[in-house]
Design a protein around this motif. Structure first.
Motif, PDB file in Angstrom:
ATOM      1  N   PRO A 187      15.443   4.487  13.960  1.00  0.00           N
ATOM      2  CA  PRO A 187      16.823   4.228  14.381  1.00  0.00           C
ATOM      3  C   PRO A 187      16.906   3.054  15.357  1.00  0.00           C
ATOM      4  N   ASP A 188      18.041   2.360  15.334  1.00  0.00           N
ATOM      5  CA  ASP A 188      18.192   1.167  16.168  1.00  0.00           C
ATOM      6  C   ASP A 188      17.991   1.451  17.646  1.00  0.00           C
ATOM      7  N   GLU A 189      18.353   2.649  18.080  1.00  0.00           N
ATOM      8  CA  GLU A 189      18.167   2.984  19.498  1.00  0.00           C
ATOM      9  C   GLU A 189      16.710   3.296  19.826  1.00  0.00           C
ATOM     10  N   GLY A 190      15.874   3.348  18.804  1.00  0.00           N
ATOM     11  CA  GLY A 190      14.463   3.635  18.997  1.00  0.00           C
ATOM     12  C   GLY A 190      14.162   5.111  18.828  1.00  0.00           C
ATOM     13  N   ALA A 191      12.890   5.426  18.620  1.00  0.00           N
ATOM     14  CA  ALA A 191      12.437   6.800  18.476  1.00  0.00           C
ATOM     15  C   ALA A 191      11.215   6.990  19.367  1.00  0.00           C
ATOM     16  N   VAL A 192      11.167   8.125  20.049  1.00  0.00           N
ATOM     17  CA  VAL A 192      10.025   8.424  20.921  1.00  0.00           C
ATOM     18  C   VAL A 192       8.753   8.407  20.083  1.00  0.00           C
ATOM     19  N   THR A 193       7.765   7.616  20.509  1.00  0.00           N
ATOM     20  CA  THR A 193       6.601   7.353  19.669  1.00  0.00           C
ATOM     21  C   THR A 193       5.326   7.328  20.498  1.00  0.00           C
ATOM     22  N   SER A 194       4.257   7.903  19.934  1.00  0.00           N
ATOM     23  CA  SER A 194       2.938   7.811  20.532  1.00  0.00           C
ATOM     24  C   SER A 194       1.922   7.637  19.408  1.00  0.00           C
ATOM     25  N   VAL A 195       0.630   7.634  19.749  1.00  0.00           N
ATOM     26  CA  VAL A 195      -0.410   7.306  18.780  1.00  0.00           C
ATOM     27  C   VAL A 195      -1.719   7.939  19.208  1.00  0.00           C
ATOM     28  N   ASP A 196      -2.576   8.197  18.219  1.00  0.00           N
ATOM     29  CA  ASP A 196      -3.940   8.633  18.497  1.00  0.00           C
ATOM     30  C   ASP A 196      -4.884   7.903  17.548  1.00  0.00           C
ATOM     31  N   ASP A 242      -5.998  16.207  11.870  1.00  0.00           N
ATOM     32  CA  ASP A 242      -6.649  17.278  11.122  1.00  0.00           C
ATOM     33  C   ASP A 242      -6.312  17.199   9.633  1.00  0.00           C
ATOM     34  N   GLY A 243      -5.137  16.648   9.316  1.00  0.00           N
ATOM     35  CA  GLY A 243      -4.790  16.456   7.913  1.00  0.00           C
ATOM     36  C   GLY A 243      -5.716  15.465   7.236  1.00  0.00           C
ATOM     37  N   LEU A 244      -6.112  14.411   7.971  1.00  0.00           N
ATOM     38  CA  LEU A 244      -7.099  13.480   7.421  1.00  0.00           C
ATOM     39  C   LEU A 244      -8.420  14.194   7.191  1.00  0.00           C
ATOM     40  N   ALA A 245      -8.822  15.022   8.159  1.00  0.00           N
ATOM     41  CA  ALA A 245     -10.101  15.720   8.046  1.00  0.00           C
ATOM     42  C   ALA A 245     -10.108  16.703   6.887  1.00  0.00           C
ATOM     43  N   GLN A 246      -8.965  17.274   6.558  1.00  0.00           N
ATOM     44  CA  GLN A 246      -8.905  18.212   5.441  1.00  0.00           C
ATOM     45  C   GLN A 246      -9.032  17.514   4.092  1.00  0.00           C
ATOM     46  N   ALA A 247      -8.591  16.270   4.015  1.00  0.00           N
ATOM     47  CA  ALA A 247      -8.501  15.596   2.714  1.00  0.00           C
ATOM     48  C   ALA A 247      -9.500  14.468   2.523  1.00  0.00           C
ATOM     49  N   ILE A 248     -10.174  14.014   3.591  1.00  0.00           N
ATOM     50  CA  ILE A 248     -11.105  12.891   3.496  1.00  0.00           C
ATOM     51  C   ILE A 248     -12.463  13.322   4.044  1.00  0.00           C
ATOM     52  N   ARG A 249     -13.522  13.058   3.265  1.00  0.00           N
ATOM     53  CA  ARG A 249     -14.877  13.424   3.693  1.00  0.00           C
ATOM     54  C   ARG A 249     -15.845  12.297   3.367  1.00  0.00           C
ATOM     55  N   PRO A 250     -16.612  11.823   4.377  1.00  0.00           N
ATOM     56  CA  PRO A 250     -16.440  12.038   5.810  1.00  0.00           C
ATOM     57  C   PRO A 250     -15.257  11.236   6.340  1.00  0.00           C
ATOM     58  N   VAL A 251     -14.826  11.550   7.553  1.00  0.00           N
ATOM     59  CA  VAL A 251     -13.666  10.900   8.144  1.00  0.00           C
ATOM     60  C   VAL A 251     -14.006  10.488   9.575  1.00  0.00           C
ATOM     61  N   HIS A 252     -13.214   9.560  10.135  1.00  0.00           N
ATOM     62  CA  HIS A 252     -13.406   9.105  11.522  1.00  0.00           C
ATOM     63  C   HIS A 252     -14.810   8.552  11.740  1.00  0.00           C
ATOM     64  N   THR A 253     -15.302   7.796  10.774  1.00  0.00           N
ATOM     65  CA  THR A 253     -16.664   7.289  10.869  1.00  0.00           C
ATOM     66  C   THR A 253     -16.717   6.018  11.729  1.00  0.00           C
ATOM     67  N   ALA A 254     -17.935   5.530  11.913  1.00  0.00           N
ATOM     68  CA  ALA A 254     -18.120   4.295  12.665  1.00  0.00           C
ATOM     69  C   ALA A 254     -17.539   3.086  11.940  1.00  0.00           C
ATOM     70  N   TYR A 255     -17.235   3.230  10.654  1.00  0.00           N
ATOM     71  CA  TYR A 255     -16.751   2.108   9.844  1.00  0.00           C
ATOM     72  C   TYR A 255     -15.251   2.186   9.581  1.00  0.00           C
ATOM     73  N   ASP A 256     -14.616   3.291   9.989  1.00  0.00           N
ATOM     74  CA  ASP A 256     -13.175   3.489   9.831  1.00  0.00           C
ATOM     75  C   ASP A 256     -12.461   3.231  11.154  1.00  0.00           C
ATOM     76  N   GLY A 257     -11.190   2.869  11.063  1.00  0.00           N
ATOM     77  CA  GLY A 257     -10.368   2.708  12.264  1.00  0.00           C
ATOM     78  C   GLY A 257      -9.195   3.662  12.262  1.00  0.00           C
ATOM     79  N   ASP A 258      -9.430   4.892  11.841  1.00  0.00           N
ATOM     80  CA  ASP A 258      -8.364   5.857  11.578  1.00  0.00           C
ATOM     81  C   ASP A 258      -7.387   5.973  12.741  1.00  0.00           C
ATOM     82  N   THR A 259      -6.104   5.791  12.419  1.00  0.00           N
ATOM     83  CA  THR A 259      -5.040   5.735  13.428  1.00  0.00           C
ATOM     84  C   THR A 259      -3.822   6.488  12.907  1.00  0.00           C
ATOM     85  N   VAL A 260      -3.265   7.364  13.735  1.00  0.00           N
ATOM     86  CA  VAL A 260      -2.051   8.103  13.386  1.00  0.00           C
ATOM     87  C   VAL A 260      -0.992   7.874  14.464  1.00  0.00           C
ATOM     88  N   PHE A 261       0.164   7.374  14.051  1.00  0.00           N
ATOM     89  CA  PHE A 261       1.343   7.284  14.912  1.00  0.00           C
ATOM     90  C   PHE A 261       2.188   8.536  14.706  1.00  0.00           C
TER      91      PHE A 261
END
Length: 299
Positions: free
Chosen positions: A31-40, A244-263
């Motif tokens: 939305p134009d007024e913005g949306a509360v947002t964070s990231v991991d 955790d959704g990535l971990a359920q569907a991707i194996r292996p996940v969060h490796t040294a070669y990935d830059g996995d990011t969730v907003f």
């Protein structure tokens, strides 16, 4: 699981895709007024922009759009086009000399998939923003940031990844949705562990030593959105749990070669009772896992 991140009121999604060069970008317009947002950020090889501002203890509370893009670090330039267009529309954080749009971004590495000299820039980011129109579904497959994505690449024979989306209606009212660009080192698996796309990576890892892929050659990037009103700290926790959704569907996940990011972002149209935050987090995991699997299925 079906649905679409655009089921969340106030969220629009647009894409720019080059299927010949095998790259693209996706803009989640808020939305134009913005949306509360964070990231991991969980992967060890991320490429990001404006993620520090999304820390729960930092001053700016909202984002106005989120960019998921191919092109590795070069693709971060696509955010320039999004920012310029939003500024022209008067959208952004007010300052004494004008608005400053907040457009966080994350990239995936697709340079080896097609033409390494073609990657999203400002014009392509603008095109994706302009394609983000109300009532238009997000879509899935070989589109936007997922155009050049691949999975199962650890042993040197990757298969197509893609872009996926899903949503879950919450029993107390409201909805949570996800869009994921899947470009993982690992494989995508079904709920029962059956291989959906990849090379049987985990099983092979237990039997043979793989060649190390170049650092930063993969990454899965995602946006989780809800219309439940959240604080920035709650949005950050939602991003954390959604991994955790990535971990359920991707194996292996969060490796040294990935830059996995969730907003994680909240348009704030529904006020939740405290117990619904647990429901929201659980539903977000379901939506992310479903979106990952949808990304690699035939479309």
């Amino acid at each position: 699981m079906s649905g679409d991140i655009t089921d969340v009121p106030g969220v629009r999604v647009g894409h720019w895709s080059d299927v010949t060069a095998r790259t693209g970008c996706t803009v989640v317009r808020l939305p134009d007024e913005g949306a509360v947002t964070s990231v991991d950020v969980r992967g060890a090889a991320p490429g990001t922009r404006e993620t520090d501002v999304l820390a729960p203890d930092n001053q700016v509370q909202v984002a106005h759009a989120i960019l998921l893009t191919g092109g590795s670090a070069f693709g971060l330039a696509a955010a320039d086009g999004v920012m310029t267009a939003l500024e022209a529309q008067g959208v952004g954080v007010p300052t004494p000399v004008g608005v400053v749009p907040i457009v966080p971004a994350a990239v995936l590495y697709d340079l080896a998939a097609g033409r390494a000299d073609v990657r999203p820039g400002a014009a392509e980011g603008l095109a994706a923003l302009e394609a983000a129109t109300a009532g238009q579904p997000c879509g899935a497959g070989i589109v936007g940031a997922g155009t050049g994505a691949t999975v199962g690449k650890l042993f040197g024979d990757p298969v197509p990844g893609g872009l996926g989306t899903a949503s879950v209606a919450l029993p107390g009212g409201g909805v949570v949705g996800a869009v994921v660009a899947v470009n993982a080192v690992g494989d995508v698996v079904d709920r029962d562990g059956a291989l959906l796309a990849g090379a049987g990576t985990v099983e092979r890892l237990l039997l043979e030593v793989p060649p190390a892929p170049p650092v930063g050659s993969a990454t899965t990037i995602a946006v989780v959105a809800t219309d439940l009103a959240l604080t920035k700290t709650q949005a950050h926790r939602l991003a954390v749990v959604a991994h955790d959704g990535l971990a359920q569907a991707i194996r292996p996940v969060h490796t040294a070669y990935d830059g996995d990011t969730v907003f994680a972002t909240s348009t704030g149209l529904v006020t939740p009772a405290d117990p619904s935050l647990l429901t929201l987090q659980t539903a977000a995991v379901v939506a992310v896992a479903a979106a990952v699997r949808r990304a690699v299925q035939p479309h």
